[in-house]
Enzyme design. Structure first.
Site, PDB file in Angstrom:
ATOM      1  N   GLY A  13       0.837  -1.192   0.000  1.00 33.94           N
ATOM      2  CA  GLY A  13       0.000   0.000   0.000  1.00 33.94           C
ATOM      3  C   GLY A  13       0.870   1.238   0.000  1.00 33.94           C
ATOM      4  O   GLY A  13       1.994   1.234  -0.515  1.00 33.94           O
ATOM      5  N   CYS A  14       0.392   2.273   0.602  1.00 34.45           N
ATOM      6  CA  CYS A  14       1.118   3.534   0.660  1.00 34.45           C
ATOM      7  C   CYS A  14       2.464   3.342   1.353  1.00 34.45           C
ATOM      8  O   CYS A  14       2.517   2.797   2.454  1.00 34.45           O
ATOM      9  CB  CYS A  14       0.284   4.563   1.425  1.00 34.45           C
ATOM     10  SG  CYS A  14       1.148   6.111   1.721  1.00 34.45           S
TER      11      CYS A  14
END
Length: 181
Positions: A13-14
């Site tokens: 993810g981020c």
């Protein structure tokens, strides 16, 4: 004499979230946000966010294998993100947020494949693990303002709403492995 150090590259993810957890982990020497796994020869944060480059947001983790092993790193990785959601983490949607392990050697590949198989069989409630397992490719270092983003911007909205809860979950789950401040 230089200590032996190893690398592993992870996308969950981020990269702000993943970096924030791993930089607090005992045995980790450094965590560098960047991009890997795409076709653009010169990706930027803007091209990554637009979904045009094919790259994932990743962190390249340098670690001391005497203090922490690959299996422990992967255990943290799978605990701090959802490896069952394809091309998303929470509200972050797109291939840049995919779950991916870029292995640097055959041992990492074997350990990751075994863990993915084991977790898929034993741990997740009816949802298959979608984490990609790929050989390391060219690592593009993210723009400087991404480095240590959560540390430098703890009161930014995304950091307060998304990163801080993940860091707190990491601290609680792995309290014995959190580096002394």
């Amino acid at each position: 004499m230089n200590p032996v150090r190893s690398l592993i590259t992870l996308g969950g993810g981020c990269f702000w979230c993943v970096e924030a957890a791993f930089e607090r982990l005992e045995g980790v020497v450094s965590v560098l946000p960047g991009y890997m796994g795409g076709h653009d020869p010169a990706p930027t944060y803007e091209s990554i966010c637009a979904g045009d480059s094919g790259h994932a947001e990743v962190v390249q983790i340098e670690f001391d294998p005497v203090k922490i092993d690959v299996e422990s790193l992967l255990t943290v990785f799978f605990a701090i993100h959802d490896p069952t959601t394809l091309n998303r983490q929470g509200h972050d949607v797109g291939t840049q947020y995919r779950s991916v392990i870029f292995y640097h050697d055959e041992q990492q590949q074997a350990l990751a494949a075994s863990m993915i198989e084991r977790l898929g069989r034993d741990c997740f409630i009816g949802a298959p693990i979608v984490t990609e397992l790929l050989p390391v490719g060219h690592f593009f270092i993210a723009e400087a303002y991404h480095h240590g983003y959560f540390r430098k911007n703890p009161y930014q909205g995304y950091c307060m709403a998304v990163v801080a809860p993940k860091v707190e979950k990491f601290r609680h789950t792995f309290s014995r492995r959190v580096r002394a401040a």
